[in-house]
Design an enzyme around this catalytic site. Structure first.
Site, PDB file in Angstrom:
ATOM      1  N   TYR A 148       0.853  -1.186   0.000  1.00  0.00           N
ATOM      2  CA  TYR A 148       0.000   0.000   0.000  1.00  0.00           C
ATOM      3  C   TYR A 148       0.888   1.234   0.000  1.00  0.00           C
ATOM      4  O   TYR A 148       1.806   1.343   0.824  1.00  0.00           O
ATOM      5  CB  TYR A 148      -0.902   0.006   1.232  1.00  0.00           C
ATOM      6  CG  TYR A 148      -1.811   1.213   1.320  1.00  0.00           C
ATOM      7  CD1 TYR A 148      -2.814   1.425   0.380  1.00  0.00           C
ATOM      8  CD2 TYR A 148      -1.654   2.154   2.338  1.00  0.00           C
ATOM      9  CE1 TYR A 148      -3.644   2.533   0.449  1.00  0.00           C
ATOM     10  CE2 TYR A 148      -2.494   3.277   2.419  1.00  0.00           C
ATOM     11  CZ  TYR A 148      -3.478   3.453   1.477  1.00  0.00           C
ATOM     12  OH  TYR A 148      -4.296   4.554   1.551  1.00  0.00           O
ATOM     13  N   ASP A 243       9.177   2.707   0.419  1.00  0.00           N
ATOM     14  CA  ASP A 243       8.085   3.362   1.131  1.00  0.00           C
ATOM     15  C   ASP A 243       8.162   2.894   2.584  1.00  0.00           C
ATOM     16  O   ASP A 243       7.695   1.813   2.926  1.00  0.00           O
ATOM     17  CB  ASP A 243       6.740   2.998   0.495  1.00  0.00           C
ATOM     18  CG  ASP A 243       5.575   3.660   1.214  1.00  0.00           C
ATOM     19  OD1 ASP A 243       5.811   4.316   2.250  1.00  0.00           O
ATOM     20  OD2 ASP A 243       4.430   3.511   0.739  1.00  0.00           O
ATOM     21  N   LYS A 271       3.691   8.551   9.567  1.00  0.00           N
ATOM     22  CA  LYS A 271       3.362   7.868  10.825  1.00  0.00           C
ATOM     23  C   LYS A 271       4.270   8.249  12.018  1.00  0.00           C
ATOM     24  O   LYS A 271       4.048   9.272  12.636  1.00  0.00           O
ATOM     25  CB  LYS A 271       3.276   6.369  10.582  1.00  0.00           C
ATOM     26  CG  LYS A 271       2.108   6.093   9.606  1.00  0.00           C
ATOM     27  CD  LYS A 271       1.764   4.646   9.345  1.00  0.00           C
ATOM     28  CE  LYS A 271       0.475   4.567   8.532  1.00  0.00           C
ATOM     29  NZ  LYS A 271       0.572   3.892   7.270  1.00  0.00           N
TER      30      LYS A 271
HETATM   31  C1  LIG Z   1      -0.001   4.416   5.877  1.00  0.00           C
HETATM   32  C2  LIG Z   1       0.824   4.234   4.683  1.00  0.00           C
HETATM   33  C3  LIG Z   1       0.781   5.125   3.600  1.00  0.00           C
HETATM   34  C4  LIG Z   1      -0.205   6.265   3.527  1.00  0.00           C
HETATM   35  O1  LIG Z   1      -0.020   7.187   4.553  1.00  0.00           O
HETATM   36  P1  LIG Z   1      -1.246   8.164   4.937  1.00  0.00           P
HETATM   37  O2  LIG Z   1      -0.640   9.054   5.981  1.00  0.00           O
HETATM   38  O3  LIG Z   1      -2.326   7.272   5.454  1.00  0.00           O
HETATM   39  O4  LIG Z   1      -1.637   8.885   3.718  1.00  0.00           O
HETATM   40  C5  LIG Z   1       1.648   4.945   2.541  1.00  0.00           C
HETATM   41  N1  LIG Z   1       2.527   3.928   2.548  1.00  0.00           N
HETATM   42  C6  LIG Z   1       2.597   3.032   3.565  1.00  0.00           C
HETATM   43  C7  LIG Z   1       3.602   1.936   3.513  1.00  0.00           C
HETATM   44  C8  LIG Z   1       1.730   3.147   4.650  1.00  0.00           C
HETATM   45  O5  LIG Z   1       1.777   2.239   5.629  1.00  0.00           O
END
Ligand SMILES: *Cc1c(COP(=O)(O)O)cnc(C)c1O
Length: 436
Positions: A148, A243, A271
């Protein structure tokens, strides 16, 4: 208040939510759609716990989906926020706290020499992709099924089925043109990446991935996978994007790249670096990042980027983590938790496998090994829903989806782990007896 009265109140509140918010929530993962039942409403967080509006306490293994490595309401973060609030919430002009945050990220994350702060993980990944395309002058990119990368159009391609293989959008509203340059392969399948790049590698701007998958359950890269992606991208002039919105400061101070010793060209964060305030970041090699406006031509901007409340909270959490390096202790705790959960599930007659690393953990109702999203989907999803409900009744709040990692904080300790494992023994037996 009787149990019945509170059940009615909760049902009423949920009805109000549904009337004005799609699905009753502001982000789909918060609904209990895949496990059944209705979510509770949070009144407050306290350390490792959430307390709902009915006064029920839950051990929280979601931690706002990652950000709270110090748990809810840690004094270090609360004090930093209080101190900032007296001086304003946003200026639209530079602050030293942004410089401090950037210096910290550059010092700790191996692949980051320069960085731009943004407001969410979604913004970080969509900007990193733009930078990769702008820098290489190419448009195609490779992602892996089940990873994701936020909800920007080019990343919203389904995992699995013919839809995925054809690169068709899986969300209405995502035009086919937006995903035409997205190519999908299964995680951990280096041979297919090599084949693809041998034939068409020079068309690719980037490979993007979660170096440890946390959005399909928790799945580790097999030995050599990350190294192989590093080699293949270098050989074809494509950029490697890690990511690390989830894994950054969750697996260790250097994220997954620090742990696995593979350095990407670009890294995205979110995060943990905001400690619960809206934040994200993308950074990488100086040569690439200096192409970002205003030092270069690749445009990216934000009214609230580098927001003083977010940098105050984020700097406080990161400084604490740097001073205390809690990751070995958290991994030991997570390992105890996963071993306890697996033995509880197996003793009740379920197939289960799992892993803990840094402050993250994951358990599949699948005999394992789980190496990809395709394999993760073979797990018993219906049974997970029943297990989730039985755990919730015993005061344990697991992510309401089998495709999510679990998160620990420094406020979780042996007491919470013991309670969780005992709850899992009862819950697993109940699920297998069919009494639920
Ligand atoms: C949570 C997440 C996102 C998106 O971040 P948001 O702050 O929810 O937009 C993108 N990449 C990874 C790996 C994530 O866990």
């Amino acid at each position: 208040m009787t149990t019945n009265a509170s059940a009615t109140e909760l049902a009423d509140a949920w009805k109000r939510a549904h009337a004005v918010l799609p699905g009753g929530v502001n982000s789909p993962v918060r609904s209990f759609k895949s496990v059944g039942g209705d979510p509770f409403f949070v009144d407050r967080g306290e350390g490792a716990y959430l307390v709902d509006t009915q006064g029920t306490r839950y051990i929280d293994y979601i931690m706002s989906w990652g950000p709270h490595l110090l748990g809810h309401g840690h004094p270090v973060i609360d004090d930093a926020l209080r101190e900032q609030i007296g001086r304003g919430t946003s200026y639209g002009a530079p602050t030293l706290a942004e410089v401090e945050m950037a210096e910290r990220l550059v010092r700790l994350v191996p692949g980051i020499e320069m960085v731009r702060l943004v407001n969410s993980g979604t913004e970080a990944t969509m900007s990193a992709l733009r930078v990769a395309r702008g820098f290489t002058g190419r448009t195609r990119f490779l992602k892996f099924t089940g990873c994701y990368h936020g909800h920007a159009d080019p990343f919203l391609v389904a995992a699995g089925s013919g839809v995925a293989t054809l690169g068709l959008p899986n969300s209405p509203g995502v035009p086919e043109a937006a995903v035409r340059d997205t190519t999908l392969l299964p995680f951990n399948d280096l041979d297919r990446v090599r084949e693809l790049f041998a034939a068409e590698g020079d068309d690719f701007a980037a490979i993007i991935l979660e170096p440890v998958m946390g959005n399909a359950g928790m799945i580790l890269p097999e030995p050599g996978f990350l190294e192989g992606l590093r080699e293949v991208t270098e050989a074809h002039g494509a950029l490697l994007i890690f990511d690390e919105v989830m894994t950054g400061f969750r697996l260790g101070l250097g994220g997954a790249q620090g742990r696995f010793g593979v350095t990407p060209d670009l890294t995205t964060l979110g995060k943990v670096i905001g400690a619960g305030l809206p934040v994200g970041a993308f950074g990488g090699r100086r040569e690439i990042m200096s192409q970002v406006a205003p030092s270069g031509p690749i445009y990216q901007a934000g009214t609230l980027s580098g927001n003083p409340l977010a940098t105050a909270a984020g700097n406080a959490q990161l400084a604490w983590l740097e001073a205390n390096d809690p990751y070995d202790d958290l991994e030991a705790l997570g390992t105890t938790l996963v071993e306890g959960l697996l033995s509880a599930l197996r003793d009740a007659g379920m197939e289960a496998s799992g892993v803990a690393m840094g402050s993250m953990f994951g358990v599949f109702l699948h005999p394992g090994p789980v190496r990809s999203f395709e394999e993760a989907k073979e797990a018993d999803l219906e049974r997970f829903g029943r297990f989730h409900r039985a755990m919730l009744q015993r005061g344990v709040f697991l992510a309401p989806s089998p495709f999510e990692a679990g998160f620990l904080s420094v406020r979780h300790g042996p007491e919470e782990i013991d309670h969780t494992v005992r709850a899992a023994r009862e819950a697993a037996r109940e699920v297998m007896d069919g009494t639920l």
